[in-house]
Enzyme design. Structure first.
Site, PDB file in Angstrom:
ATOM      1  N   ASP A  10       0.862  -1.186   0.000  1.00  0.00           N
ATOM      2  CA  ASP A  10       0.000   0.000   0.000  1.00  0.00           C
ATOM      3  C   ASP A  10       0.897   1.234   0.000  1.00  0.00           C
ATOM      4  O   ASP A  10       2.116   1.126   0.194  1.00  0.00           O
ATOM      5  CB  ASP A  10      -0.914  -0.006   1.233  1.00  0.00           C
ATOM      6  CG  ASP A  10      -1.790   1.255   1.317  1.00  0.00           C
ATOM      7  OD1 ASP A  10      -2.289   1.714   0.266  1.00  0.00           O
ATOM      8  OD2 ASP A  10      -1.937   1.794   2.422  1.00  0.00           O
ATOM      9  N   SER A  11       0.282   2.385  -0.126  1.00  0.00           N
ATOM     10  CA  SER A  11       1.060   3.639  -0.097  1.00  0.00           C
ATOM     11  C   SER A  11       1.676   3.868   1.282  1.00  0.00           C
ATOM     12  O   SER A  11       2.561   4.697   1.461  1.00  0.00           O
ATOM     13  CB  SER A  11       0.145   4.819  -0.418  1.00  0.00           C
ATOM     14  OG  SER A  11      -0.853   4.921   0.604  1.00  0.00           O
ATOM     15  N   TYR A  42      -0.370   8.726  -1.943  1.00  0.00           N
ATOM     16  CA  TYR A  42      -0.481   8.443  -3.371  1.00  0.00           C
ATOM     17  C   TYR A  42      -1.569   9.322  -3.998  1.00  0.00           C
ATOM     18  O   TYR A  42      -1.551   9.596  -5.189  1.00  0.00           O
ATOM     19  CB  TYR A  42      -0.863   6.965  -3.592  1.00  0.00           C
ATOM     20  CG  TYR A  42       0.278   5.971  -3.565  1.00  0.00           C
ATOM     21  CD1 TYR A  42       1.589   6.333  -3.258  1.00  0.00           C
ATOM     22  CD2 TYR A  42       0.028   4.629  -3.852  1.00  0.00           C
ATOM     23  CE1 TYR A  42       2.614   5.398  -3.247  1.00  0.00           C
ATOM     24  CE2 TYR A  42       1.050   3.684  -3.854  1.00  0.00           C
ATOM     25  CZ  TYR A  42       2.337   4.088  -3.547  1.00  0.00           C
ATOM     26  OH  TYR A  42       3.359   3.154  -3.547  1.00  0.00           O
ATOM     27  N   GLY A  43      -2.538   9.720  -3.182  1.00  0.00           N
ATOM     28  CA  GLY A  43      -3.720  10.403  -3.729  1.00  0.00           C
ATOM     29  C   GLY A  43      -3.411  11.715  -4.427  1.00  0.00           C
ATOM     30  O   GLY A  43      -4.246  12.251  -5.146  1.00  0.00           O
ATOM     31  N   CYS A  73      -4.453  -1.082  -2.052  1.00  0.00           N
ATOM     32  CA  CYS A  73      -4.516   0.381  -2.187  1.00  0.00           C
ATOM     33  C   CYS A  73      -5.450   0.707  -3.349  1.00  0.00           C
ATOM     34  O   CYS A  73      -5.161   0.344  -4.494  1.00  0.00           O
ATOM     35  CB  CYS A  73      -3.115   0.926  -2.459  1.00  0.00           C
ATOM     36  SG  CYS A  73      -3.068   2.688  -2.791  1.00  0.00           S
ATOM     37  N   ASN A  74      -6.557   1.367  -3.052  1.00  0.00           N
ATOM     38  CA  ASN A  74      -7.511   1.731  -4.115  1.00  0.00           C
ATOM     39  C   ASN A  74      -6.862   2.644  -5.141  1.00  0.00           C
ATOM     40  O   ASN A  74      -7.078   2.518  -6.341  1.00  0.00           O
ATOM     41  CB  ASN A  74      -8.720   2.440  -3.496  1.00  0.00           C
ATOM     42  CG  ASN A  74      -9.524   1.534  -2.586  1.00  0.00           C
ATOM     43  OD1 ASN A  74     -10.455   0.869  -3.026  1.00  0.00           O
ATOM     44  ND2 ASN A  74      -9.151   1.451  -1.319  1.00  0.00           N
ATOM     45  N   THR A  75      -6.032   3.560  -4.648  1.00  0.00           N
ATOM     46  CA  THR A  75      -5.421   4.548  -5.539  1.00  0.00           C
ATOM     47  C   THR A  75      -4.397   3.899  -6.468  1.00  0.00           C
ATOM     48  O   THR A  75      -4.372   4.160  -7.670  1.00  0.00           O
ATOM     49  CB  THR A  75      -4.767   5.656  -4.692  1.00  0.00           C
ATOM     50  OG1 THR A  75      -5.757   6.171  -3.785  1.00  0.00           O
ATOM     51  CG2 THR A  75      -4.237   6.783  -5.544  1.00  0.00           C
ATOM     52  N   GLU A 151      -1.251   7.886   8.914  1.00  0.00           N
ATOM     53  CA  GLU A 151       0.207   7.708   8.822  1.00  0.00           C
ATOM     54  C   GLU A 151       0.908   8.343  10.025  1.00  0.00           C
ATOM     55  O   GLU A 151       1.999   7.918  10.414  1.00  0.00           O
ATOM     56  CB  GLU A 151       0.748   8.315   7.524  1.00  0.00           C
ATOM     57  CG  GLU A 151       0.342   7.559   6.255  1.00  0.00           C
ATOM     58  CD  GLU A 151       1.052   6.218   6.114  1.00  0.00           C
ATOM     59  OE1 GLU A 151       2.266   6.142   6.378  1.00  0.00           O
ATOM     60  OE2 GLU A 151       0.378   5.245   5.762  1.00  0.00           O
ATOM     61  N   CYS A 183     -10.862   3.764   0.942  1.00  0.00           N
ATOM     62  CA  CYS A 183      -9.404   3.873   1.097  1.00  0.00           C
ATOM     63  C   CYS A 183      -9.011   2.913   2.211  1.00  0.00           C
ATOM     64  O   CYS A 183      -9.666   2.879   3.254  1.00  0.00           O
ATOM     65  CB  CYS A 183      -9.042   5.310   1.468  1.00  0.00           C
ATOM     66  SG  CYS A 183      -7.354   5.492   2.076  1.00  0.00           S
ATOM     67  N   THR A 184      -7.936   2.147   1.992  1.00  0.00           N
ATOM     68  CA  THR A 184      -7.586   1.103   2.972  1.00  0.00           C
ATOM     69  C   THR A 184      -7.054   1.678   4.272  1.00  0.00           C
ATOM     70  O   THR A 184      -6.923   0.954   5.258  1.00  0.00           O
ATOM     71  CB  THR A 184      -6.549   0.138   2.366  1.00  0.00           C
ATOM     72  OG1 THR A 184      -5.401   0.886   1.923  1.00  0.00           O
ATOM     73  CG2 THR A 184      -7.132  -0.620   1.187  1.00  0.00           C
ATOM     74  N   HIS A 185      -6.756   2.976   4.300  1.00  0.00           N
ATOM     75  CA  HIS A 185      -6.356   3.597   5.579  1.00  0.00           C
ATOM     76  C   HIS A 185      -7.545   3.780   6.518  1.00  0.00           C
ATOM     77  O   HIS A 185      -7.399   3.765   7.741  1.00  0.00           O
ATOM     78  CB  HIS A 185      -5.733   4.977   5.322  1.00  0.00           C
ATOM     79  CG  HIS A 185      -4.293   4.951   4.892  1.00  0.00           C
ATOM     80  ND1 HIS A 185      -3.906   4.590   3.624  1.00  0.00           N
ATOM     81  CD2 HIS A 185      -3.159   5.269   5.564  1.00  0.00           C
ATOM     82  CE1 HIS A 185      -2.589   4.669   3.535  1.00  0.00           C
ATOM     83  NE2 HIS A 185      -2.106   5.078   4.684  1.00  0.00           N
TER      84      HIS A 185
HETATM   85  N1  DGL Z   1      -4.526   3.350   1.147  1.00  0.00           N
HETATM   86  C1  DGL Z   1      -4.609   4.135  -0.075  1.00  0.00           C
HETATM   87  C2  DGL Z   1      -5.955   3.880  -0.820  1.00  0.00           C
HETATM   88  O1  DGL Z   1      -6.630   2.879  -0.500  1.00  0.00           O
HETATM   89  C3  DGL Z   1      -4.358   5.589   0.245  1.00  0.00           C
HETATM   90  C4  DGL Z   1      -3.831   6.363  -0.899  1.00  0.00           C
HETATM   91  C5  DGL Z   1      -2.948   7.535  -0.511  1.00  0.00           C
HETATM   92  O2  DGL Z   1      -1.811   7.291  -0.010  1.00  0.00           O
HETATM   93  O3  DGL Z   1      -3.388   8.686  -0.737  1.00  0.00           O
HETATM   94  O4  DGL Z   1      -6.292   4.679  -1.730  1.00  0.00           O
END
Ligand code: DGL
Length: 266
Positions: A10-11, A42-43, A73-75, A151, A183-185
């Site tokens: 993930d990011s 990542y967004g 990570c969706n992004t 984070e 978003c996985t966060h």
């Molecule tokens: N966990 C990432 C997601 O699911 C977050 C992306 C990011 O770092 O902005 O999109």
């Protein structure tokens, strides 16, 4: 090969929410997790940048003999999964906002989706809306600051609460009874999200769905680990490994070691 690990990235630490779901469902699988915290969020990055990062992290996980990779990570999924699936010789499982399950459970016919702007403006997400959004109202809200809060390990402060309130109020005001964590966060903010939106709102994430997909893919490819010992986990970060250790241990729920991602991949 079946004892080889499942690679997950993930990011940042968000994908640990997916890793937890995989661990709970597949206790004998070995897992390798990479947080690209040196490049988070990542967004706000370009698709090309995200594709390069996904390639680097995938290549690293291949050096760890990964038998499959989960893009947690969706992004990163919207930016890079198509490229990975055409260039990487092992199964690639990815995530997407749980629009379909949300549409199935809403009673008011109004569903909210919170995610990064990159996810919400992607062709893949718009295609999800076309496929599953008929007959319901789907309201989206980009949440540019929530990844940073997670984070930073800030899961319960008034600042985080205020951000969640700011992002969800318009959705609730429009009558949404279902909220998709795209978003996985965000699952790490669930307790606060439930407090803010109240008990009437169903909150849906993708952990269980992704885990079912991992199981189905490994089963179909005869890659499930049939050893009966508990699976091991190994963690890396492209960020600062020492400080990552504390946050990873908090989110994982027990002390873990976090290694610095080798420079060639960081
Ligand atoms: N966990 C990432 C997601 O699911 C977050 C992306 C990011 O770092 O902005 O999109």
């Amino acid at each position: 090969m079946s004892a080889a690990p499942i690679g997950v990235f993930d990011s940042g630490v968000g994908g640990l929410s997916i890793l937890q779901a995989i661990r709970a469902a597949l206790p004998h699988e070995n897992l390798c997790y990479v947080a690209d915290s040196g490049h988070v969020p990542y967004g706000t990055k370009t698709p090309e940048y995200l594709q390069q990062r996904a390639i680097a992290l995938t290549q690293f996980l291949l050096t760890q003999e990964a038998k499959a990779i989960v893009v947690a990570c969706n992004t990163a999924t919207v930016a890079a999964v198509r490229h990975l699936r055409t260039t990487v010789p092992i199964p690639i499982i990815a995530v997407e906002p749980a629009v379909k399950p949300a549409v199935a459970v809403t009673k008011t016919g109004v569903v909210g989706v919170i995610a990064t702007a990159t996810t919400l403006t992607s062709k893949q997400f718009l295609s999800l809306l076309e496929q599953f959004g008929a007959g319901v109202t789907i309201l989206t809200q980009a949440c540019p600051h929530l990844v940073h809060q997670v984070e930073a390990g800030d899961l319960g402060s008034s600042m985080t609460r205020a951000l969640i309130h700011q992002y969800t109020s318009p959705i609730l005001a429009a009558g949404a009874d279902t909220l998709v964590l795209g978003c996985t966060h965000y699952p790490f903010l669930r307790p606060l999200i439930h407090e803010v939106v109240g008990p009437e709102v169903m909150v849906i994430d993708t952990g269980a769905a992704v885990t079912r997909q991992v199981f189905n893919v490994l089963k179909a490819k005869h890659l499930l680990n049939h050893n009966q010992q508990p699976g091991q986990e190994h963690f890396w970060t492209s960020g600062e490994a020492k400080s990552a250790q504390t946050l990873f241990s908090t989110l994982w729920g027990q002390p873990v070691q976090v290694q610095a991602l080798p420079s060639g991949f960081a």
